[in-house]
Design a protein around this motif. Structure first.
Motif, PDB file in Angstrom:
ATOM      1  N   GLY A 102       0.820  -1.212   0.000  1.00  0.00           N
ATOM      2  CA  GLY A 102       0.000   0.000   0.000  1.00  0.00           C
ATOM      3  C   GLY A 102       0.853   1.262   0.000  1.00  0.00           C
ATOM      4  N   GLN A 103       1.920   1.265   0.782  1.00  0.00           N
ATOM      5  CA  GLN A 103       2.814   2.419   0.834  1.00  0.00           C
ATOM      6  C   GLN A 103       3.559   2.607  -0.481  1.00  0.00           C
ATOM      7  OE1 GLN A 103       5.356   1.981   4.232  1.00  0.00           O
ATOM      8  NE2 GLN A 103       3.678   2.004   5.723  1.00  0.00           N
ATOM      9  N   ARG A 124       1.290   4.149  -2.928  1.00  0.00           N
ATOM     10  CA  ARG A 124       1.097   5.566  -2.621  1.00  0.00           C
ATOM     11  C   ARG A 124       2.298   6.393  -3.101  1.00  0.00           C
ATOM     12  NH1 ARG A 124      -2.446   8.515   0.623  1.00  0.00           N
ATOM     13  NH2 ARG A 124      -1.937  10.710   0.272  1.00  0.00           N
ATOM     14  N   GLU A 125       3.484   5.875  -2.902  1.00  0.00           N
ATOM     15  CA  GLU A 125       4.679   6.574  -3.363  1.00  0.00           C
ATOM     16  C   GLU A 125       4.702   6.678  -4.880  1.00  0.00           C
ATOM     17  OE1 GLU A 125       7.981   4.506  -1.766  1.00  0.00           O
ATOM     18  OE2 GLU A 125       7.547   5.020   0.329  1.00  0.00           O
ATOM     19  N   ILE A 180      -3.105  10.801  -6.619  1.00  0.00           N
ATOM     20  CA  ILE A 180      -4.216  10.151  -5.934  1.00  0.00           C
ATOM     21  C   ILE A 180      -5.277  11.158  -5.495  1.00  0.00           C
ATOM     22  CG2 ILE A 180      -3.246  10.269  -3.588  1.00  0.00           C
ATOM     23  CD1 ILE A 180      -4.290   7.380  -3.203  1.00  0.00           C
ATOM     24  N   TYR A 181      -4.883  12.413  -5.268  1.00  0.00           N
ATOM     25  CA  TYR A 181      -5.830  13.430  -4.817  1.00  0.00           C
ATOM     26  C   TYR A 181      -6.769  13.884  -5.930  1.00  0.00           C
ATOM     27  CZ  TYR A 181      -2.753  13.715  -0.763  1.00  0.00           C
ATOM     28  OH  TYR A 181      -2.014  13.411   0.358  1.00  0.00           O
ATOM     29  N   TYR A 192      -6.192  -2.498  -0.291  1.00  0.00           N
ATOM     30  CA  TYR A 192      -4.929  -1.754  -0.415  1.00  0.00           C
ATOM     31  C   TYR A 192      -4.611  -1.064   0.913  1.00  0.00           C
ATOM     32  CZ  TYR A 192      -5.877  -2.562  -5.337  1.00  0.00           C
ATOM     33  OH  TYR A 192      -6.153  -3.158  -6.547  1.00  0.00           O
ATOM     34  N   LEU A 220      -2.588   2.380   1.827  1.00  0.00           N
ATOM     35  CA  LEU A 220      -2.648   3.356   0.741  1.00  0.00           C
ATOM     36  C   LEU A 220      -3.130   4.715   1.238  1.00  0.00           C
ATOM     37  CD1 LEU A 220      -2.410   3.927  -2.323  1.00  0.00           C
ATOM     38  CD2 LEU A 220      -4.770   3.124  -2.573  1.00  0.00           C
ATOM     39  N   PHE A 221      -4.032   4.704   2.236  1.00  0.00           N
ATOM     40  CA  PHE A 221      -4.587   5.948   2.771  1.00  0.00           C
ATOM     41  C   PHE A 221      -4.186   6.127   4.230  1.00  0.00           C
ATOM     42  CE2 PHE A 221      -7.607   4.238  -0.363  1.00  0.00           C
ATOM     43  CZ  PHE A 221      -7.683   5.293  -1.258  1.00  0.00           C
ATOM     44  N   THR A 222      -4.054   7.368   4.625  1.00  0.00           N
ATOM     45  CA  THR A 222      -3.841   7.660   6.048  1.00  0.00           C
ATOM     46  C   THR A 222      -5.177   7.563   6.775  1.00  0.00           C
ATOM     47  OG1 THR A 222      -4.240  10.035   5.822  1.00  0.00           O
ATOM     48  CG2 THR A 222      -1.977   9.231   5.436  1.00  0.00           C
ATOM     49  N   GLU A 255      -7.359  10.476   5.943  1.00  0.00           N
ATOM     50  CA  GLU A 255      -7.921  10.404   4.590  1.00  0.00           C
ATOM     51  C   GLU A 255      -9.085   9.421   4.535  1.00  0.00           C
ATOM     52  OE1 GLU A 255      -3.766  11.476   2.171  1.00  0.00           O
ATOM     53  OE2 GLU A 255      -4.417   9.389   2.401  1.00  0.00           O
TER      54      GLU A 255
END
Length: 345
Positions: A286-287, A290-291, A297-298, A317, A320-322, A325
């Motif tokens: 997931g990280q 995101r990277e 993604i926004y 995933y 992937l999100f905090t 978020e």
């Protein structure tokens, strides 16, 4: 019987097979003396038309095809060339003429003055303080785009293949050939756009700051369903700028679930490339995703998904999100009128 001795430039009637275009004129118009002196047999001078209604001072500019036709005939002409250019697609090759087993290469015949007149780099190579002597060897380039690039120096009308245009523009940039670059831009501004070539054109429009092409790409994406465009496998191998450009045009009617899935597929492809097929650490997938996606993604409109679809992908995933978020997206889906703090709506 005595045979009439020929004068220089004369031929007998039975030599008709060897006549050239200048033979008819040679006997009455000029002669050669001392090997390289051309003597006209009558005076050629300016004439004053005193009884004519037109003025001797009358002037005008008219199109002349001679220079254009002459230059075109010189293209890749071995007889008149004064420089040989070897092109090889291998980055480490050393092509040699008539060498069995040598690296494959393509040979082009050119003229220093013509190349130098339209390219600053060629001018420096041939006439600058550190001018190069002998043939020119260029490695790590395919011969097809170089051939189209070279034609720009000799031809008034040139044609490009879409598969070569990026290479031609790169050469025009490297060799500082602005007229060639302008011709390439004109070609791109008039070419037909389709879902198959849209990604290449977006990247070229961005790299060379072609405003008109950027606008046409936007219109192409808008007029076609975005879901259809991003389903092409070619989409997966594009840079982040192209991904961002497409997401910025993310239309309201597009299926956000499909867009998200394709973004994940793009991110996985990037991870595979960066890790040389290792796919990274599965525990931190997931990280890694995101990277790879970065701030792209926004631009996904998560608020237009169903809560069930979002929960499924959030679990699938993980990482992937905090936490903030996850809460933000959940509220943007469930609460009517809620404005997301992070994501596009």
């Amino acid at each position: 019987m005595a045979t009439k001795r020929r004068r220089r430039g004369e031929i007998e009637e039975n030599d008709s097979d060897s006549k050239s275009e200048t033979d008819d004129a040679s006997e009455k118009d000029f002669r050669w003396d001392n090997g390289n002196e051309l003597v006209m047999l009558y005076e050629i001078r300016a004439v004053s038309f005193r009884n004519d209604d037109s003025s001797d001072d009358e002037d005008g500019t008219y199109e002349c095809q001679m220079n254009e036709n002459a230059c075109a005939k010189l293209y890749n002409d071995r007889e008149t060339s004064d420089v040989e250019i070897f092109i090889s697609s291998r980055p480490d090759s050393r092509p040699r003429k008539s060498t069995p087993g040598g690296w494959p290469c393509s040979l082009f015949y050119a003229h220093k003055s013509i190349l130098a007149s339209a390219s600053q780099m060629f001018h420096d190579m041939f006439y600058g303080p550190t001018k190069k002597e002998g043939d020119i060897r260029i490695y790590n380039i395919s011969p097809d785009p170089f051939e189209e690039f070279l034609r720009c120096f000799y031809m008034r009308n040139v044609s490009f293949k879409m598969g070569n245009i990026a290479g031609v523009m790169k050469l025009a940039k490297i060799f500082v050939a602005p007229d060639c670059m302008k011709t390439c831009v004109d070609f791109l501004n008039k070419c037909t756009l389709s879902p198959k070539n849209i990604f290449d054109l977006i990247e070229l429009a961005n790299e060379y700051e072609i405003t008109e092409l950027k606008q046409r790409c936007d219109e192409c994406i808008t007029s076609n369903k975005m879901e259809m465009i991003i389903q092409h496998d070619d989409f997966l191998y594009r840079d982040r700028y192209t991904l961002k450009k497409i997401l910025q045009l993310n239309l309201l009617e597009c299926d956000q679930k499909i867009i998200f899935d394709r973004c994940i597929a793009w991110a996985n492809c990037k991870i595979d490339y960066d890790t040389r097929g290792g796919s990274g650490n599965a525990e931190n997938k997931g990280q890694l995703l995101r990277e790879a996606l970065g701030d792209c993604i926004y631009l996904i409109r998560f608020n237009r998904m169903t809560i069930e679809d979002f929960k499924e992908l959030a679990v699938k995933y993980e990482g992937l999100f905090t936490a903030a978020e996850l809460i933000d997206i959940t509220q943007s889906i469930n609460v009517n009128g809620y404005e997301s703090e992070f994501f596009r709506q």
